[in-house]
Design an enzyme around this catalytic site. Structure first.
Site, PDB file in Angstrom:
ATOM      1  N   LYS A  21       0.875  -1.182   0.000  1.00  0.00           N
ATOM      2  CA  LYS A  21       0.000   0.000   0.000  1.00  0.00           C
ATOM      3  C   LYS A  21       0.902   1.219   0.000  1.00  0.00           C
ATOM      4  CE  LYS A  21      -3.507   2.343   2.845  1.00  0.00           C
ATOM      5  NZ  LYS A  21      -4.397   2.792   1.790  1.00  0.00           N
ATOM      6  N   THR A  24      -2.665   6.779   0.155  1.00  0.00           N
ATOM      7  CA  THR A  24      -3.871   6.842   0.959  1.00  0.00           C
ATOM      8  C   THR A  24      -4.738   7.932   0.367  1.00  0.00           C
ATOM      9  OG1 THR A  24      -4.779   7.016   3.194  1.00  0.00           O
ATOM     10  CG2 THR A  24      -2.878   8.424   2.687  1.00  0.00           C
ATOM     11  N   GLU A  74      -3.249   0.901  -3.670  1.00  0.00           N
ATOM     12  CA  GLU A  74      -3.967   0.631  -2.414  1.00  0.00           C
ATOM     13  C   GLU A  74      -4.014  -0.864  -2.102  1.00  0.00           C
ATOM     14  OE1 GLU A  74      -5.296   2.382  -0.027  1.00  0.00           O
ATOM     15  OE2 GLU A  74      -5.908   4.342  -0.779  1.00  0.00           O
TER      16      GLU A  74
END
Length: 103
Positions: A21, A24, A74
């Site tokens: 990841k 954000t 993500e």
């Protein structure tokens, strides 16, 4: 004890630590981060620190302009990403992408 600068749901901790990841997506309340910022990261549930990240880029996005690349960053599918964003920010339509690397 030093305060955390940004928090993530605990379910994302492993992906962040593993480098899966790398972005954000946040609402306007967290649109102030900029490239070069170094942030202490904690879990949303208990604010426990788990790593430090550096912001590498920022941009704006809407649900309609999310791409497969955003989803890859993500570590989820595009459909999953849209669903998660709608669950977290049900009344929002403009979002802020924060790209980062773990230090």
């Amino acid at each position: 004890m030093q305060a955390n600068d940004i928090t993530f749901f605990q379910r994302f901790q492993e992906d962040i630590l593993a480098g899966r990841k790398t972005i954000t997506i946040r609402d306007a309340a967290e649109s102030h981060f900029k490239p070069g910022d170094v942030l202490r990261v904690g879990r949303y549930e208990d604010d426990g620190y788990f790593c430090t990240i550096a912001v590498t880029a920022t941009s704006t996005v809407t649900l309609d302009t999310l791409t497969e690349e955003h989803a890859r960053q993500e570590n989820m599918t595009l459909e999953q990403l849209r669903q998660v964003i709608m669950e977290i920010y049900p009344a929002e339509d403009r979002f802020y992408v924060i790209e980062f690397k773990r230090l």
